[in-house]
Design an enzyme around this catalytic site. Structure first.
Site, PDB file in Angstrom:
ATOM      1  N   ARG A 171      41.792  40.420  44.629  1.00 29.03           N
ATOM      2  CA  ARG A 171      43.091  39.776  44.866  1.00 29.03           C
ATOM      3  C   ARG A 171      43.630  40.258  46.211  1.00 29.03           C
ATOM      4  NH1 ARG A 171      48.465  39.602  41.008  1.00 29.03           N
ATOM      5  NH2 ARG A 171      48.293  41.883  41.067  1.00 29.03           N
ATOM      6  N   ASP A 445      54.852  47.273  37.387  1.00 29.49           N
ATOM      7  CA  ASP A 445      54.418  47.081  38.767  1.00 29.49           C
ATOM      8  C   ASP A 445      55.476  46.284  39.503  1.00 29.49           C
ATOM      9  OD1 ASP A 445      54.087  44.452  37.958  1.00 29.49           O
ATOM     10  OD2 ASP A 445      51.937  44.372  38.349  1.00 29.49           O
TER      11      ASP A 445
END
Length: 529
Positions: A171, A445
């Site tokens: 990613r 996160d």
């Protein structure tokens, strides 16, 4: 704190930057030949990235002024009969382990977990700082070659990647992020830099499957054309088939939810699936409706997993994906297992099983997890190898993707306080070099940090219209001064809880984290940075 809806606009950098270190010389400090390869691509693709980033700002501002995202009825991409042929090597993606690429030990553990897919992350869970990024790229390249290892102190042995059929995805950072310090006075697309670093660093013959990327944070079908053109330019440079690079894409912004089929159409030579990145999606949903008091959400952990604004999208994604021949992947369960706390572990794994069973019942083909102990449970909830032949009964192609969350959860001062505490601790983790932190049993996160900051902002902005109650059931008006007091109180509490002998810089980082977190809320900085 933002006082009116018209003042709610992104005030931070359009292109948050990661700065290369002082004295950096790309011809010396990057792989031989990379700069000559990269520079022409930069000249072509960075200006387009900058234009797309500006367009995002315009779309957000239009939404905050009342012109909300909506379905496109019916576009060419929806009308014609195109279909994607899914390669055999990626047909089973019943669970995809995900984690920060800069953590080499975790990368090895994920790749040895038995998960059908693993995503190595340079974005949300990896701190956007040069040394972390460089470590992440190095770990990705070693993982793709099967050469990454770590020393296990407990067992006094070196652990290597075991042979497996696991599909490895990278990613990269999203189109909203730029990289600084490579060219004097110029920003470079971080997405472009990340993809090129990985592509240039491998030879196709080293890989068990074509190179795969996980596209984050897209906000329009037009952005898919940027990725398509990049993938095909890279393949042409190396003399590979134009469709050599494959990808999955996250649906984690509210505007993209209305353009998924068009997005897939534009990437049809490369795309193998869409993923509902639900925590970022929730943050985006709040952001695009920050002007609307009906969208002041309850405390995050009182929102059920099948709340309609999730469930309607969760059911639409498989309808679109399976109609077009690609995988539909579900999101992350935030509650994390623990090998030290048996009660928490049992609760986390039970929540995981329920959540993934719901996604399988919605005809998803797989899901995300972040801990190796979650893999077997997640995989077991989904039919092998996928549910591509299944289509929802009586599915609506144009469902309501903005159902107002009436009668859902609770809005409490306790929830506001928990949000304040979480954003301080998360930002402290970032300042300590961690892009994701385990807090109170939840893996937090950037996505969940955004949710909490936006929820606090909602409660301040609409304090005259929406009640948030204390433990006695009394509504407490969330003024900027009240929020500042909560930040002060939670900071004091965190400082008191520091262990004896903690280094002085720990307290300094907490103070800086508190300062940054509140400033981001006050300044309307809610973009995913």
């Amino acid at each position: 704190m933002t006082p009116t809806a018209t003042d709610i606009e992104p005030r931070g950098l359009l292109n948050p930057v990661n700065q290369a270190p002082a004295g950096f010389d790309p011809s010396r400090d990057l792989p031989a030949g990379f700069w000559e390869f990269f520079l022409p691509l930069h000249r072509t693709f960075t200006p387009r990235q900058q234009e797309l980033a500006l367009r995002r700002v315009e779309v957000l501002q239009a939404s905050l002024e009342g012109s909300k995202p909506k379905h496109r009825f019916p576009s060419e991409a929806v009308r014609n009969g195109w279909r994607i042929s899914l390669p055999e090597w990626c047909r089973d993606q019943r669970n995809q382990m995900t984690g920060p690429a800069d953590d080499g030990e975790l990368c090895v553990k994920m790749l040895n977990s038995g998960a059908p897919g693993v995503m190595l992350d340079l974005e949300d869970s990896c701190v956007n700082e040069w040394s972390h990024h460089a470590a992440g790229v190095a770990n990705i390249l070693a993982s793709l070659r099967g050469q990454l290892s770590f020393y296990d102190k407990k067992r006094d042995r070196t652990v290597t990647i075991q042979p497996a059929s696991t599909v490895i995805f990278t990613r990269p950072r999203g189109l909203h992020i730029s990289q600084a310090g490579l060219l004097p006075g110029e920003l470079v697309s971080a997405s472009l830099f990340d993809v090129c670093r990985v592509f240039y660093g491998i030879e196709p013959g080293e890989l068990r499957h074509p190179l795969c990327f996980y596209i984050p944070k897209s906000e329009s079908a037009e952005e898919a054309l940027w990725w398509r053109d990049l993938f095909q330019a890279l393949a042409k440079w190396r003399g590979l088939p134009h469709d050599y690079i494959k990808c999955m894409a996250l649906v984690e912004s509210h505007p993209l939810a209305f353009q998924m089929e068009e997005f897939a159409y534009n990437l049809r030579d490369h795309l193998i699936g869409l993923n509902l990145g639900r925590w970022d999606y929730m943050a985006s949903l709040i952001h695009f409706n920050l002007d609307d008091p009906d969208w002041v959400l309850p405390d995050r952990n009182t929102i059920p997993h099948n709340v309609p604004f999730f469930q309607n999208l969760r059911e639409l994604i498989p309808e679109i994906c399976h109609h077009r021949g690609i995988l539909a992947i579900g999101g992350m369960t935030a509650l994390y297992p623990s090998r030290e706390d048996a009660e928490l572990n049992a609760r986390a794994l039970a929540a995981l099983e329920k959540d993934k069973k719901n996604e399988a019942d919605c005809l998803m083909d797989g899901a995300w997890t972040g801990h190796p102990d979650q893999n077997a449970i997640a995989v077991a909830q989904f039919p092998f190898p996928n549910q591509l032949q299944a289509r929802p009964r009586n599915a609506s192609r144009y469902p309501d993707l903005r159902p107002v969350p009436k009668g859902v959860g609770e809005r409490t001062v306790r929830g506001t306080r928990a949000a304040v505490r979480t954003v301080i601790r998360y930002r402290h983790g970032v300042l300590s070099g961690k892009g994701a932190s385990l807090l109170d049993g939840y893996m937090e996160d950037l996505a969940t940090d955004r949710i909490y900051r936006l929820m606090i902002a909602q409660r301040v902005l609409h304090r005259e219209l929406v009640a948030v109650k204390d433990e006695q059931g009394v509504a407490v008006k969330h003024t900027p001064e009240f929020i500042s007091r909560l930040f002060d109180e939670e900071l004091d509490r965190l400082l008191r809880e520091l262990p004896a002998g903690a280094k002085p810089e720990e307290a300094g980082r907490f103070r800086r984290a508190r300062e940054l977190s509140e400033a981001m809320i006050v300044n309307g900085d809610f973009n995913p940075v």
